[in-house]
Design a protein around this motif. Structure first.
Motif, PDB file in Angstrom:
ATOM      1  N   LEU A 155       5.595   1.170   4.019  1.00  0.00           N
ATOM      2  CA  LEU A 155       4.812   1.719   2.518  1.00  0.00           C
ATOM      3  C   LEU A 155       5.709   2.313   1.999  1.00  0.00           C
ATOM      4  O   LEU A 155       6.382   3.193   2.343  1.00  0.00           O
ATOM      5  CB  LEU A 155       3.728   2.582   3.314  1.00  0.00           C
ATOM      6  N   THR A 156       5.884   2.080   0.881  1.00  0.00           N
ATOM      7  CA  THR A 156       6.857   2.515  -0.350  1.00  0.00           C
ATOM      8  C   THR A 156       6.100   2.530  -1.597  1.00  0.00           C
ATOM      9  O   THR A 156       5.275   1.842  -1.740  1.00  0.00           O
ATOM     10  CB  THR A 156       7.982   1.768  -0.373  1.00  0.00           C
ATOM     11  N   ALA A 157       6.729   3.251  -2.687  1.00  0.00           N
ATOM     12  CA  ALA A 157       6.366   3.300  -4.052  1.00  0.00           C
ATOM     13  C   ALA A 157       7.521   2.689  -4.835  1.00  0.00           C
ATOM     14  O   ALA A 157       7.728   3.040  -6.058  1.00  0.00           O
ATOM     15  CB  ALA A 157       6.102   4.593  -4.661  1.00  0.00           C
ATOM     16  N   THR A 158       8.404   1.635  -4.050  1.00  0.00           N
ATOM     17  CA  THR A 158       9.402   1.261  -4.846  1.00  0.00           C
ATOM     18  C   THR A 158       9.211  -0.014  -5.725  1.00  0.00           C
ATOM     19  O   THR A 158      10.350  -0.628  -6.143  1.00  0.00           O
ATOM     20  CB  THR A 158      10.741   0.896  -3.771  1.00  0.00           C
ATOM     21  N   GLY A 159       8.235  -0.559  -5.559  1.00  0.00           N
ATOM     22  CA  GLY A 159       7.760  -1.752  -6.098  1.00  0.00           C
ATOM     23  C   GLY A 159       8.688  -2.943  -5.586  1.00  0.00           C
ATOM     24  O   GLY A 159       9.009  -3.320  -4.409  1.00  0.00           O
ATOM     25  N   SER A 160       9.337  -3.693  -6.597  1.00  0.00           N
ATOM     26  CA  SER A 160      10.303  -4.745  -6.591  1.00  0.00           C
ATOM     27  C   SER A 160      11.778  -4.137  -6.508  1.00  0.00           C
ATOM     28  O   SER A 160      12.757  -5.184  -6.463  1.00  0.00           O
ATOM     29  CB  SER A 160      10.152  -5.942  -7.167  1.00  0.00           C
ATOM     30  N   GLY A 161      11.976  -2.891  -6.672  1.00  0.00           N
ATOM     31  CA  GLY A 161      13.438  -2.419  -6.887  1.00  0.00           C
ATOM     32  C   GLY A 161      14.284  -2.502  -5.488  1.00  0.00           C
ATOM     33  O   GLY A 161      13.514  -2.850  -4.286  1.00  0.00           O
ATOM     34  N   ARG A 162      15.592  -2.719  -5.727  1.00  0.00           N
ATOM     35  CA  ARG A 162      16.410  -2.941  -4.599  1.00  0.00           C
ATOM     36  C   ARG A 162      17.195  -1.734  -4.191  1.00  0.00           C
ATOM     37  O   ARG A 162      17.697  -0.977  -4.976  1.00  0.00           O
ATOM     38  CB  ARG A 162      17.445  -4.219  -5.262  1.00  0.00           C
ATOM     39  N   VAL A 163      17.843  -1.735  -3.137  1.00  0.00           N
ATOM     40  CA  VAL A 163      18.546  -0.800  -2.397  1.00  0.00           C
ATOM     41  C   VAL A 163      19.732  -1.331  -1.750  1.00  0.00           C
ATOM     42  O   VAL A 163      19.701  -2.039  -1.079  1.00  0.00           O
ATOM     43  CB  VAL A 163      17.794   0.204  -1.561  1.00  0.00           C
ATOM     44  N   VAL A 214       6.113  -8.470   9.533  1.00  0.00           N
ATOM     45  CA  VAL A 214       5.963  -7.144   8.841  1.00  0.00           C
ATOM     46  C   VAL A 214       5.815  -7.578   7.483  1.00  0.00           C
ATOM     47  O   VAL A 214       6.690  -8.330   6.670  1.00  0.00           O
ATOM     48  CB  VAL A 214       7.260  -6.461   9.182  1.00  0.00           C
ATOM     49  N   VAL A 215       5.258  -6.811   6.966  1.00  0.00           N
ATOM     50  CA  VAL A 215       4.868  -6.652   5.330  1.00  0.00           C
ATOM     51  C   VAL A 215       5.012  -5.349   4.599  1.00  0.00           C
ATOM     52  O   VAL A 215       5.050  -4.223   5.121  1.00  0.00           O
ATOM     53  CB  VAL A 215       3.414  -7.058   4.929  1.00  0.00           C
ATOM     54  N   HIS A 216       5.629  -5.631   3.278  1.00  0.00           N
ATOM     55  CA  HIS A 216       5.732  -4.218   2.559  1.00  0.00           C
ATOM     56  C   HIS A 216       4.391  -4.168   1.825  1.00  0.00           C
ATOM     57  O   HIS A 216       4.176  -5.011   1.011  1.00  0.00           O
ATOM     58  CB  HIS A 216       6.952  -4.761   1.755  1.00  0.00           C
ATOM     59  N   ARG A 217       3.984  -3.131   1.844  1.00  0.00           N
ATOM     60  CA  ARG A 217       2.695  -2.570   1.130  1.00  0.00           C
ATOM     61  C   ARG A 217       3.207  -1.780   0.129  1.00  0.00           C
ATOM     62  O   ARG A 217       3.630  -0.572   0.402  1.00  0.00           O
ATOM     63  CB  ARG A 217       1.587  -2.078   1.769  1.00  0.00           C
ATOM     64  N   ARG A 218       2.775  -2.110  -1.300  1.00  0.00           N
ATOM     65  CA  ARG A 218       3.296  -1.073  -2.437  1.00  0.00           C
ATOM     66  C   ARG A 218       2.137  -0.259  -2.591  1.00  0.00           C
ATOM     67  O   ARG A 218       1.098  -0.528  -2.861  1.00  0.00           O
ATOM     68  CB  ARG A 218       3.378  -2.179  -3.636  1.00  0.00           C
ATOM     69  N   LEU A 219       2.682   1.108  -2.791  1.00  0.00           N
ATOM     70  CA  LEU A 219       1.928   2.205  -3.209  1.00  0.00           C
ATOM     71  C   LEU A 219       2.327   2.858  -4.574  1.00  0.00           C
ATOM     72  O   LEU A 219       3.537   2.582  -5.058  1.00  0.00           O
ATOM     73  CB  LEU A 219       2.094   3.251  -2.409  1.00  0.00           C
ATOM     74  N   SER A 220       1.535   3.477  -5.292  1.00  0.00           N
ATOM     75  CA  SER A 220       1.776   4.235  -6.373  1.00  0.00           C
ATOM     76  C   SER A 220       2.375   5.398  -6.035  1.00  0.00           C
ATOM     77  O   SER A 220       2.405   5.929  -4.977  1.00  0.00           O
ATOM     78  CB  SER A 220       0.533   4.722  -7.121  1.00  0.00           C
ATOM     79  N   TYR A 221       3.156   6.013  -7.104  1.00  0.00           N
ATOM     80  CA  TYR A 221       3.926   7.201  -6.726  1.00  0.00           C
ATOM     81  C   TYR A 221       3.079   8.531  -6.091  1.00  0.00           C
ATOM     82  O   TYR A 221       3.345   9.260  -5.313  1.00  0.00           O
ATOM     83  CB  TYR A 221       4.568   7.854  -8.136  1.00  0.00           C
ATOM     84  N   LEU A 224       1.904   7.760  -2.762  1.00  0.00           N
ATOM     85  CA  LEU A 224       3.157   8.187  -1.549  1.00  0.00           C
ATOM     86  C   LEU A 224       3.390   9.672  -1.747  1.00  0.00           C
ATOM     87  O   LEU A 224       3.371  10.219  -0.503  1.00  0.00           O
ATOM     88  CB  LEU A 224       4.442   7.471  -1.961  1.00  0.00           C
ATOM     89  N   ARG A 225       3.246  10.231  -2.771  1.00  0.00           N
ATOM     90  CA  ARG A 225       3.541  11.760  -2.904  1.00  0.00           C
ATOM     91  C   ARG A 225       2.305  12.282  -2.044  1.00  0.00           C
ATOM     92  O   ARG A 225       2.502  13.379  -1.092  1.00  0.00           O
ATOM     93  CB  ARG A 225       3.383  12.465  -4.189  1.00  0.00           C
ATOM     94  N   ASP A 226       1.201  12.039  -2.038  1.00  0.00           N
ATOM     95  CA  ASP A 226       0.129  12.733  -1.363  1.00  0.00           C
ATOM     96  C   ASP A 226       0.265  12.402   0.112  1.00  0.00           C
ATOM     97  O   ASP A 226      -0.097  13.404   1.031  1.00  0.00           O
ATOM     98  CB  ASP A 226      -1.548  12.147  -1.756  1.00  0.00           C
ATOM     99  N   ARG A 227       0.385  11.160   0.597  1.00  0.00           N
ATOM    100  CA  ARG A 227       0.727  10.955   2.112  1.00  0.00           C
ATOM    101  C   ARG A 227       1.605  11.721   2.620  1.00  0.00           C
ATOM    102  O   ARG A 227       1.550  12.310   3.667  1.00  0.00           O
ATOM    103  CB  ARG A 227       1.157   9.453   2.247  1.00  0.00           C
ATOM    104  N   ARG A 245      10.249   6.130  -6.710  1.00  0.00           N
ATOM    105  CA  ARG A 245       9.925   5.670  -8.068  1.00  0.00           C
ATOM    106  C   ARG A 245      11.340   5.401  -8.734  1.00  0.00           C
ATOM    107  O   ARG A 245      11.307   4.506  -9.632  1.00  0.00           O
ATOM    108  CB  ARG A 245       9.232   6.594  -9.003  1.00  0.00           C
ATOM    109  N   ALA A 246      12.493   6.239  -8.603  1.00  0.00           N
ATOM    110  CA  ALA A 246      13.667   5.886  -9.362  1.00  0.00           C
ATOM    111  C   ALA A 246      13.987   4.412  -8.632  1.00  0.00           C
ATOM    112  O   ALA A 246      14.771   3.519  -9.349  1.00  0.00           O
ATOM    113  CB  ALA A 246      14.732   6.735  -8.783  1.00  0.00           C
ATOM    114  N   ILE A 247      13.928   4.243  -7.486  1.00  0.00           N
ATOM    115  CA  ILE A 247      14.305   2.888  -6.963  1.00  0.00           C
ATOM    116  C   ILE A 247      13.403   1.798  -7.601  1.00  0.00           C
ATOM    117  O   ILE A 247      14.201   0.591  -7.936  1.00  0.00           O
ATOM    118  CB  ILE A 247      13.951   2.787  -5.369  1.00  0.00           C
ATOM    119  N   ALA A 248      12.113   2.024  -7.921  1.00  0.00           N
ATOM    120  CA  ALA A 248      11.503   1.050  -8.685  1.00  0.00           C
ATOM    121  C   ALA A 248      12.059   0.720 -10.083  1.00  0.00           C
ATOM    122  O   ALA A 248      12.074  -0.462 -10.432  1.00  0.00           O
ATOM    123  CB  ALA A 248      10.006   1.547  -8.618  1.00  0.00           C
ATOM    124  N   GLU A 249      12.461   1.709 -10.450  1.00  0.00           N
ATOM    125  CA  GLU A 249      13.174   1.699 -11.758  1.00  0.00           C
ATOM    126  C   GLU A 249      14.806   1.196 -11.856  1.00  0.00           C
ATOM    127  O   GLU A 249      15.178   0.905 -12.922  1.00  0.00           O
ATOM    128  CB  GLU A 249      13.187   2.953 -12.674  1.00  0.00           C
TER     129      GLU A 249
END
Length: 282
Positions: A155-163, A214-221, A224-227, A245-249
């Protein structure tokens, strides 16, 4: 050529602290392994240490001339406890400090970025390690690893951002170099693995190697913050969600040659780590 001396490793039972202490002792260096419960580290002298208990600081610093600094976990203002300790360390004979920070936090930025900014004014020899996200977040006790094992989900709010995920073994190798090499780096070192991967890529690699989907489930900022607020203080939850969010950007879509340059060997890949640490979990 390397220096000799005694290194205080703070957080010596943690992900990078334990590996750094092990590398130093294996190379014949004297190590004081500091942690809240003074858990034995082979070849090192255990010493109790708590950032929030100054009564533990004098014994930890006694005889040390260099220190590896793991900031207190989950503290949005670590400078409040770290800077008084670092001034004390300087005054008692520590001349080299290596700080673990994050690729997401620049000098003078929030949280540990304040400590980063202060370090050159406190010590004649210093380095700040700014690793990208740890590969071990998917194999240890991190929330990602738990959700992978329990639910097959990341679970992340990273969208398709890469690390540029980095192996903690490589962080420790650089830390040991920065602590013992005769020529102190006196610099900010951004550490990554050999490739930038999205969390979708991470899920695919784990699936391919372990045979478990294993799957990646995309959350909003906000989701994720509330979790995270249920797990850590709200201010820190906001910082962590903001990092996603910065990763997503695109903020972490990069690789560096720091590991290769300082250790003489290439950084390890995520697939190699999964094959080493997760294959049997499949």
């Amino acid at each position: 050529m390397t220096d000799t001396g005694t290194t205080l490793v703070i957080g010596a039972t943690g992900t990078t602290g334990s590996r750094t202490a092990a590398r130093l002792t294996a190379a014949g260096h004297r190590v004081k392994a500091a942690s809240r419960h003074a858990t034995p580290v082979p070849g090192a002298q255990p010493v109790p240490f708590d950032w929030y208990d100054p009564a533990t600081h004098a014994a930890a610093l006694d005889g040390a001339d260099r220190v590896y600094l793991i900031p207190p976990l989950g503290d949005s203002d670590p400078a409040a406890v770290m800077l008084p300790f670092l001034r004390r360390a300087r005054d008692t004979g520590v001349h080299r400090a290596v700080l673990l920070s994050s690729s997401a936090i620049p000098e003078g930025g929030p949280a540990v970025g304040v400590v980063h900014q202060a370090l050159p004014g406190l010590f004649e020899q210093w380095a700040v390690l700014r690793p990208s996200w740890f590969m071990q977040n998917f194999t240890g006790t991190h929330a990602h690893a738990v959700s992978i094992r329990d639910d097959g989900v990341i679970l992340t709010a990273t969208g398709s951002g890469r690390v540029g995920f980095v192996d903690a073994e490589d962080i420790a190798a650089v830390a040991a170099h920065a602590l013992t090499d005769a020529h102190a780096p006196n610099t900010d070192l951004v550490l990554t693995g050999p490739e930038a991967l999205s969390y979708d890529d991470i899920a695919t690699i784990i699936t391919e190697v372990t045979g478990r989907t294993v799957v990646h489930r995309r959350l909003s900022y906000e989701q994720l913050r509330d979790r995270l607020t249920a797990l850590v203080p709200p201010e820190f939850a906001a910082i962590l969600a903001g990092m996603d969010r910065a990763i997503a950007e695109g903020a972490e879509d990069r690789t560096t040659d720091t590991v290769q340059r300082l250790t003489g060997r290439p950084a390890g890949s995520f697939r190699a780590l999964v094959e080493r640490e997760m294959r049997r979990d499949g």
